[in-house]
Design an enzyme around this catalytic site. Sequence first.
Site, PDB file in Angstrom:
ATOM      1  N   HIS A   1       0.852  -1.187   0.000  1.00  0.00           N
ATOM      2  CA  HIS A   1       0.000   0.000   0.000  1.00  0.00           C
ATOM      3  C   HIS A   1       0.882   1.228   0.000  1.00  0.00           C
ATOM      4  O   HIS A   1       2.092   1.151   0.225  1.00  0.00           O
ATOM      5  CB  HIS A   1      -0.947   0.010   1.206  1.00  0.00           C
ATOM      6  CG  HIS A   1      -0.269  -0.213   2.519  1.00  0.00           C
ATOM      7  ND1 HIS A   1       0.183  -1.456   2.924  1.00  0.00           N
ATOM      8  CD2 HIS A   1       0.044   0.639   3.524  1.00  0.00           C
ATOM      9  CE1 HIS A   1       0.729  -1.367   4.120  1.00  0.00           C
ATOM     10  NE2 HIS A   1       0.673  -0.107   4.509  1.00  0.00           N
TER      11      HIS A   1
ATOM     12  N   HIS B   1      -1.879  -1.577  13.515  1.00  0.00           N
ATOM     13  CA  HIS B   1      -2.062  -1.890  12.106  1.00  0.00           C
ATOM     14  C   HIS B   1      -0.705  -2.292  11.545  1.00  0.00           C
ATOM     15  O   HIS B   1       0.226  -2.574  12.300  1.00  0.00           O
ATOM     16  CB  HIS B   1      -2.703  -0.714  11.353  1.00  0.00           C
ATOM     17  CG  HIS B   1      -1.942   0.574  11.463  1.00  0.00           C
ATOM     18  ND1 HIS B   1      -1.042   0.981  10.520  1.00  0.00           N
ATOM     19  CD2 HIS B   1      -1.957   1.541  12.410  1.00  0.00           C
ATOM     20  CE1 HIS B   1      -0.534   2.148  10.864  1.00  0.00           C
ATOM     21  NE2 HIS B   1      -1.063   2.512  12.004  1.00  0.00           N
TER      22      HIS B   1
END
Length: 376
Positions: free
Chosen positions: A62, A299
């Site tokens: 990402h 995360h």
Amino acid sequence: MFQLSQQDIHLGAAAGTKQDAIRQVAAALTEAGRVSEGYVDGMLARELQTSTYLGNGIAIPHGTTDTRDLVLNTGVQVFQFPHGIEWGEGQTAYVVIGIAAKSDEHLTLLRQLTHVLSDDSVAEQLAKTDSAEELRSLLMGEKTAAEFRFDTQLISVDVAADSLITLQALNAGRLQQIGAVDTSFVSDVIIRKPLSLGQGIWLSDSVTGNLASAAAVSRPAKAFDHEGEKVALLLTLAAADDKPLDVLNYLGDLLRAGKAERLLNADAVGVLALLTSEVEEQSEVLTAEYVIRNEHGLHARPGTALVNCIKKFNSDITVTNLDGSGKPANGRSLMKVVALGVKKGHHLRFTASGEDAEVALKSIGEAIAEGLGEGA
């Protein structure tokens, strides 16, 4: 909940390097209208900052925060590489999930996906399937096997009880509450005398009313006698398949070793660990508890920082989210750590056994205090 369409899935892809794979994923995100040109640079830069490999053959490239302005719509593109892509030393990715997120929407998506992918058997199916619909269903959790329910919410210690029937009713009621059993199970369990396994441990179950596999434990605050036998803990099993056998095997090992007292002295998290995994003797294990202060919990980025810190040491280290399921996870697996669903304010218990256990726990505490790469 995030939805995934078959149009977002690309089967049978091939790439020579992980950079090539990332470029393919970025091109698909661009073509799908998720990102603008240039987002690929952020994805490649992110990979240089920290690996996006989760484990079990899964990678989630990402972009960086600097390229969020290039995200047009949150979404993903999923590429399957049946022959595998070398993602790092000893790491091979078979499924690559490219993520585009405008702000922090990807955190919910990431937790959802990692929860599904934490099942090793599911990850293997993802790599081998030749059906986009099956891969989509696996990722969305629609084709996972029935989960075995056993967590700290199904364990009560220090129960104010002096009769077996109270413990039987408590366990059966909990199992019914989560939908693992019906009323016929509850009625049968309450009227039938549990089986004494010795050392104060008792077992109850029923051949009727089992809807799903689960386990419940009740431990009285003070052991009592029932017909001349000690009652210190009751385990109740609901069995819709053979998954509860693992719990019985761990329990059997403790009883054969004459170490039932470990179950009788542990807290709920400790009881769960003893009945679901190999746990070293307490004298050989050090523990420490820390609170996560990261705004968005653990995360991928802070999770990676934590795992990298743990990997510096030789000791065996597990991580337990005391505000989650209570199940210990391998601290060396990013996928397992992220799948704990750790949010800001959650308490984590770390256990370490080995020659450098004390130093490891101190280092982990310092890393958490410093924000795991996101600032204190």
